[in-house]
Design a protein around this motif. Structure first.
Motif, PDB file in Angstrom:
ATOM      1  N   MET A  34       0.828  -1.205   0.000  1.00 53.29           N
ATOM      2  CA  MET A  34       0.000   0.000   0.000  1.00 53.29           C
ATOM      3  C   MET A  34       0.859   1.251   0.000  1.00 53.29           C
ATOM      4  N   VAL A  35       1.914   1.252   0.798  1.00 54.12           N
ATOM      5  CA  VAL A  35       2.810   2.412   0.850  1.00 54.12           C
ATOM      6  C   VAL A  35       3.484   2.613  -0.502  1.00 54.12           C
ATOM      7  N   VAL A  36       3.938   1.538  -1.128  1.00 57.27           N
ATOM      8  CA  VAL A  36       4.564   1.652  -2.449  1.00 57.27           C
ATOM      9  C   VAL A  36       3.560   2.183  -3.465  1.00 57.27           C
ATOM     10  N   GLY A  37       2.319   1.712  -3.410  1.00 57.31           N
ATOM     11  CA  GLY A  37       1.284   2.194  -4.319  1.00 57.31           C
ATOM     12  C   GLY A  37       1.009   3.680  -4.147  1.00 57.31           C
ATOM     13  N   VAL A  38       0.931   4.122  -2.900  1.00 57.13           N
ATOM     14  CA  VAL A  38       0.694   5.546  -2.637  1.00 57.13           C
ATOM     15  C   VAL A  38       1.884   6.379  -3.113  1.00 57.13           C
ATOM     16  N   LEU A  39       3.096   5.896  -2.901  1.00 58.00           N
ATOM     17  CA  LEU A  39       4.272   6.629  -3.369  1.00 58.00           C
ATOM     18  C   LEU A  39       4.302   6.722  -4.893  1.00 58.00           C
ATOM     19  N   VAL A  40       3.918   5.668  -5.575  1.00 59.25           N
ATOM     20  CA  VAL A  40       3.870   5.706  -7.038  1.00 59.25           C
ATOM     21  C   VAL A  40       2.819   6.714  -7.503  1.00 59.25           C
ATOM     22  N   LEU A  41       1.665   6.711  -6.863  1.00 65.98           N
ATOM     23  CA  LEU A  41       0.618   7.662  -7.232  1.00 65.98           C
ATOM     24  C   LEU A  41       1.056   9.103  -6.984  1.00 65.98           C
ATOM     25  N   LEU A  42       1.666   9.363  -5.839  1.00 65.07           N
ATOM     26  CA  LEU A  42       2.133  10.721  -5.544  1.00 65.07           C
ATOM     27  C   LEU A  42       3.244  11.147  -6.495  1.00 65.07           C
ATOM     28  N   GLY A  43       4.150  10.229  -6.812  1.00 68.51           N
ATOM     29  CA  GLY A  43       5.214  10.544  -7.767  1.00 68.51           C
ATOM     30  C   GLY A  43       4.652  10.881  -9.137  1.00 68.51           C
ATOM     31  N   GLY A  44       3.671  10.115  -9.585  1.00 69.07           N
ATOM     32  CA  GLY A  44       3.029  10.396 -10.870  1.00 69.07           C
ATOM     33  C   GLY A  44       2.302  11.724 -10.869  1.00 69.07           C
ATOM     34  N   LEU A  45       1.642  12.040  -9.767  1.00 67.49           N
ATOM     35  CA  LEU A  45       0.941  13.320  -9.660  1.00 67.49           C
ATOM     36  C   LEU A  45       1.916  14.485  -9.714  1.00 67.49           C
ATOM     37  N   LEU A  46       2.993  14.400  -8.941  1.00 66.00           N
ATOM     38  CA  LEU A  46       3.978  15.487  -8.942  1.00 66.00           C
ATOM     39  C   LEU A  46       4.650  15.642 -10.302  1.00 66.00           C
ATOM     40  N   TYR A  47       4.949  14.528 -10.950  1.00 64.69           N
ATOM     41  CA  TYR A  47       5.564  14.578 -12.275  1.00 64.69           C
ATOM     42  C   TYR A  47       4.607  15.213 -13.288  1.00 64.69           C
ATOM     43  N   THR A  48       3.330  14.867 -13.206  1.00 65.37           N
ATOM     44  CA  THR A  48       2.338  15.429 -14.113  1.00 65.37           C
ATOM     45  C   THR A  48       2.182  16.926 -13.879  1.00 65.37           C
ATOM     46  N   LEU A  49       2.143  17.340 -12.625  1.00 66.63           N
ATOM     47  CA  LEU A  49       2.025  18.771 -12.329  1.00 66.63           C
ATOM     48  C   LEU A  49       3.248  19.544 -12.824  1.00 66.63           C
ATOM     49  N   LYS A  50       4.421  18.952 -12.678  1.00 62.58           N
ATOM     50  CA  LYS A  50       5.653  19.589 -13.154  1.00 62.58           C
ATOM     51  C   LYS A  50       5.618  19.758 -14.669  1.00 62.58           C
TER      52      LYS A  50
END
Length: 79
Positions: A9-25
């Protein structure tokens, strides 16, 4: 919940947050571009357009993680 479930679950949340930050950038970078034309596409990207696309890579990685999670539950459950 076992420790492996929590880690997944932690890895999944980190992947989602990383994708969100990358998309916003990426969104902010394209917002401030003033030129009307794109730059030249790299030759490696031209030869492999799908494998160099972050959206397709995200789908592939998510599918692999989902299949691994399903396999884990299938093998760890008692019938």
């Amino acid at each position: 919940m076992t420790m492996l479930d929590i880690v997944l679950m932690v890895v999944g949340v980190l992947v989602l947050l990383g994708g969100l930050l990358y998309t916003l950038k990426l969104g902010k970078n394209t917002k401030y571009q003033t030129e009307g034309y794109d730059t030249e596409i790299n030759g490696k990207v031209k030869s492999h357009p799908y494998m160099r696309n972050p959206v397709f890579l995200t789908y592939i990685i998510a599918a692999i993680i989902t299949l691994a999670f399903i396999a884990y539950f299938a093998l760890s459950s008692r019938w």
